[in-house]
Structures are given as structure tokens and as C-alpha cells.
Design an enzyme around this catalytic site. Structure first.
Site, PDB file in Angstrom:
ATOM      1  N   HIS A  37      -7.094  -0.668  19.625  1.00 49.18           N
ATOM      2  CA  HIS A  37      -6.782   0.532  18.862  1.00 49.18           C
ATOM      3  C   HIS A  37      -8.112   1.167  18.478  1.00 49.18           C
ATOM      4  O   HIS A  37      -8.693   0.869  17.448  1.00 49.18           O
ATOM      5  CB  HIS A  37      -5.984   0.164  17.608  1.00 49.18           C
ATOM      6  CG  HIS A  37      -5.645   1.336  16.735  1.00 49.18           C
ATOM      7  ND1 HIS A  37      -4.645   2.222  17.039  1.00 49.18           N
ATOM      8  CD2 HIS A  37      -6.164   1.765  15.559  1.00 49.18           C
ATOM      9  CE1 HIS A  37      -4.568   3.143  16.104  1.00 49.18           C
ATOM     10  NE2 HIS A  37      -5.487   2.896  15.195  1.00 49.18           N
ATOM     11  N   THR A  82      -1.369   7.528   1.449  1.00 50.23           N
ATOM     12  CA  THR A  82      -0.859   8.630   2.266  1.00 50.23           C
ATOM     13  C   THR A  82       0.050   8.111   3.371  1.00 50.23           C
ATOM     14  O   THR A  82       1.174   8.594   3.557  1.00 50.23           O
ATOM     15  CB  THR A  82      -2.023   9.419   2.887  1.00 50.23           C
ATOM     16  OG1 THR A  82      -2.810   9.984   1.833  1.00 50.23           O
ATOM     17  CG2 THR A  82      -1.523  10.524   3.789  1.00 50.23           C
ATOM     18  N   ILE A  83      -0.430   7.111   4.115  1.00 52.42           N
ATOM     19  CA  ILE A  83       0.373   6.552   5.199  1.00 52.42           C
ATOM     20  C   ILE A  83       1.605   5.841   4.644  1.00 52.42           C
ATOM     21  O   ILE A  83       2.724   6.028   5.127  1.00 52.42           O
ATOM     22  CB  ILE A  83      -0.458   5.583   6.054  1.00 52.42           C
ATOM     23  CG1 ILE A  83      -1.482   6.353   6.892  1.00 52.42           C
ATOM     24  CG2 ILE A  83       0.433   4.752   6.971  1.00 52.42           C
ATOM     25  CD1 ILE A  83      -0.888   7.179   8.015  1.00 52.42           C
ATOM     26  N   GLY A  84       1.420   5.009   3.625  1.00 54.79           N
ATOM     27  CA  GLY A  84       2.535   4.240   3.083  1.00 54.79           C
ATOM     28  C   GLY A  84       3.666   5.115   2.584  1.00 54.79           C
ATOM     29  O   GLY A  84       4.844   4.869   2.878  1.00 54.79           O
ATOM     30  N   ARG A  98     -14.932   2.863  12.086  1.00 53.85           N
ATOM     31  CA  ARG A  98     -14.184   1.617  12.242  1.00 53.85           C
ATOM     32  C   ARG A  98     -14.939   0.418  11.656  1.00 53.85           C
ATOM     33  O   ARG A  98     -14.366  -0.450  11.020  1.00 53.85           O
ATOM     34  CB  ARG A  98     -13.881   1.355  13.726  1.00 53.85           C
ATOM     35  CG  ARG A  98     -12.999   2.395  14.401  1.00 53.85           C
ATOM     36  CD  ARG A  98     -11.647   2.531  13.749  1.00 53.85           C
ATOM     37  NE  ARG A  98     -10.739   3.313  14.581  1.00 53.85           N
ATOM     38  CZ  ARG A  98      -9.734   4.025  14.125  1.00 53.85           C
ATOM     39  NH1 ARG A  98      -9.516   4.095  12.829  1.00 53.85           N
ATOM     40  NH2 ARG A  98      -8.944   4.691  14.943  1.00 53.85           N
ATOM     41  N   ASN A 100      -6.720  -0.035   9.364  1.00 57.92           N
ATOM     42  CA  ASN A 100      -7.800  -0.051  10.357  1.00 57.92           C
ATOM     43  C   ASN A 100      -8.959  -0.951   9.947  1.00 57.92           C
ATOM     44  O   ASN A 100      -9.225  -1.109   8.758  1.00 57.92           O
ATOM     45  CB  ASN A 100      -8.324   1.376  10.565  1.00 57.92           C
ATOM     46  CG  ASN A 100      -7.439   2.174  11.492  1.00 57.92           C
ATOM     47  OD1 ASN A 100      -6.974   1.655  12.497  1.00 57.92           O
ATOM     48  ND2 ASN A 100      -7.201   3.431  11.151  1.00 57.92           N
ATOM     49  N   GLY A 147       0.839  -1.182   0.000  1.00 54.25           N
ATOM     50  CA  GLY A 147       0.000   0.000   0.000  1.00 54.25           C
ATOM     51  C   GLY A 147       0.877   1.237   0.000  1.00 54.25           C
ATOM     52  O   GLY A 147       0.526   2.278   0.565  1.00 54.25           O
TER      53      GLY A 147
END
Length: 323
Positions: free
Chosen positions: A190, A11-13, A105, A136, A7
Site C-alpha cells: 500500500h 476523519t476516516i473513522g 509514510r 498508515n 479511532g
């Protein structure tokens, strides 16, 4: 160390790739994504950033020790040479614009189950490696990936260190101290079921206590702040800076052989098998790290209310497991 970010165009990756390359430019980083063009663009951009990270120009010996950043398609992870030493799982369905409250979630779980199964199919072609899960809802996704791959459970680490940073920040505000002097580990889910372990709270190395109202304030702040960030910045952005910094810290710890020699645990989501009287499911528990992931789950002596909250978080997670 060779790190594959599954991934990697997200954005996170991509932020993890940049943060990791900035922290240690000797890492080999591969961005794995079905969106090959954006992944390629991120890989090239991060590659160019290393020039400034190392204060180039440098001598040939230094340059020869630097890693590379590249991109491959989602179906190419089994063909990587060398095989990754660690994978970061950030692949996820696009978040809707209104995914800015705790109800998101459930929708994320439904959307991401199929992605987990597809990625697991690709990973079966490689030898077991530690996988740091950031998709998530992290506890549920980590458990599903473990059940699909059936690798040793210590290889599966659900990221949850952002809660630790947020807890320290809020306690610092309440007590008018620097957050960096605060130690308060966070177990549990989480999400809504976070369990800050106030019985282990230290401020500047000294034991400290919070009132019942202060403890409730900290729990509410840590649960709500990521959604407040999403409301103000946009759901697609998420809390990428604290997440990528924590992820980079974990990867560097594993690359150095883990935390076992120092005895310093971190709380990460990993499958439980009788620890704290809990079985089935994943939730954040204190672990020491090795080059293979979670080396040992530590069973702390918790306060009664902490143990009750941990059991409640475990039950919340288990209720969502559909395999």
C-alpha cells in the site's frame, strides 16, 4: 453485526461510520476514541442521518430491526456488550500539514507504532475477531498488530481496495471505457510498491492488454493520486470517500459470511507464510473472505515481472519492521 471503529472520531473513522450506516442501517456501530466528545458528536449525527437513510417514518417492525450508533472511550473496548464482531482500526497520530508526498509514510510509521501497541493492549481483553486495518503505513501496521496480539493471521486485513478503484479509473481513461467495467486486481504494498496484476485485466468481462507505457502510466497514477488529493484538499482530509466506500463493501461481505461461496477474491494485506515464496511481513495478496476474515490466500500464476515486483514490495515492507 457489531462493528467497533477504533479511532472513530477521526476523519476516516467517522466517514466509515456514516457510510456503513447508510449502506446497512441494521449494523451496530461503536466509535471508540480517546477524544470522547467528538466521538459522541459523530455518533449522534450519524444516528440522526439514519432517519433519512430508511425514508422515515417507517413501521415499528422495521424500526425494531435498526442498529444503533454510540461512542465510548478508548479504554472501554473490553467492556462492550455484546463484544464486537469486527473491528476497524483507524487510530493514528495527527498528520502534519506537509504530509502530502510519499516521504510521509516513514513519518507515519514512527508516529503510529506506539498507538498500535496501546490498542493491542486493549484488544487482548476480548476474543479474537477480524480487524480491518486502515492506519498508515497499512502493511507495516497490520503486521505489527498481528505480532502484538498473536491471533490467527487470517483475522488481520490491511485495507487496500482504494488502489483497485484507482487502477480501474485510470485504465478506463486510457481506453475510453467505463471504469466500472474494468477488473484489474492490485497486489503488493500500500504505497510505492503497488503491483497491478495486468495479466488478469478484464474489460467488460473480456481479457485485455496494456502497452508497457500504459502500464507505467497506471502505476504512476495510482501511486501519486492520493498525495495530489491531499495537496489540494489538505493532509487531514485524506481520500476518505473511496476508502470508506471500500471499507463498507468489505464489512458487508464479511457480515454476509464472506466471498468463499462465490470464489471471488479481493486483494488485502495479510501476513504471508510461504505464499508466493514470501514469509514475514504483510502485503496485499488475493484472499477469499469468511466471517472470520481471510479464509484462504490464493496463489495466482503471475507474469514474471509481476512476481518480481511483488518480491520487491515484500522486501521494502520487511526492511521497515521493527518489533
Amino acid at each position: 453485526m457489531h462493528v467497533a471503529i477504533i479511532g472513530g472520531a477521526s476523519t476516516i473513522g467517522s466517514t466509515v461510520a456514516y457510510t456503513l450506516a447508510s449502506a446497512d442501517p441494521t449494523f451496530e456501530i461503536t466509535l471508540v476514541d480517546k477524544a470522547e466528545e467528538p466521538a459522541w458528536a459523530h455518533a449522534v449525527d450519524v444516528t440522526h442521518s439514519v432517519f433519512h437513510t430508511v425514508d422515515a417514518p417507517v413501521d415499528g417492525e422495521t424500526a425494531g430491526s435498526l442498529g444503533t450508533v454510540r461512542a465510548v472511550g478508548a479504554d472501554e473496548i473490553g467492556d462492550l456488550d455484546p463484544q464486537p464482531d469486527l473491528a476497524v482500526f483507524t487510530a493514528a497520530a495527527p498528520r502534519p500539514d506537509d504530509a502530502t508526498d510519499t516521504d510521509a509514510r516513514e513519518a507515519e510509521l514512527e508516529a503510529n507504532r506506539g498507538i498500535v501497541d496501546d490498542v493491542a493492549e486493549q484488544l487482548r481483553s476480548i476474543d479474537p475477531i477480524p480487524i480491518l486495518v486502515m492506519t498508515n503505513p497499512i502493511d507495516r501496521i497490520t503486521y505489527r498488530l498481528w505480532r502484538r496480539l498473536e491471533w490467527p493471521r487470517g483475522h488481520f486485513l490491511g485495507y487496500s481496495l482504494s488502489e483497485t478503484a484507482r487502477t480501474a479509473h485510470r485504465i478506463g481513461e486510457l481506453r475510453d471505457v467505463d471504469p466500472e467495467t474494468v477488473y484489474c486486481p492490485v497486489m503488493g504494498e500500500h504505497g510505492n510498491g503497488i503491483v497491478p496484476i495486468f495479466s488478469k485485466l478484464r474489460i467488460d468481462g473480456e481479457p485485455a492488454t496494456l502497452s508497457a507505457d500504459e502500464r507505467a502510466d497506471v502505476r504512476e497514477y495510482v501511486r501519486e493520486i492520493p498525495f495530489e488529493i491531499a495537496k489540494r484538499r489538505g493532509a487531514a482530509e485524506t481520500s476518505r470517500w473511496v476508502t470508506s466506500a471500500g471499507t463498507s463493501r468489505l464489512i458487508r461481505t464479511i457480515a454476509d459470511g464472506g466471498s468463499g461461496d462465490t470464489g471471488t477474491p479481493v486483494c488485502l494485506s495479510t501476513p504471508v507464510d510461504g505464499e508466493y515464496g514470501l514469509s514475514e511481513g504483510c502485503l496485499s495478496v488475493p484472499v477469499t473472505l469468511s466471517a472470520d476474515g481471510a479464509d484462504e490466500i490464493l496463489e495466482w500464476d503471475l507474469a514474471d515481472d509481476e512476481r518480481e515486483r511483488l518480491a520487491a514490495a515484500h522486501e521494502r515492507i520487511r526492511s521497515d519492521l521493527q518489533l
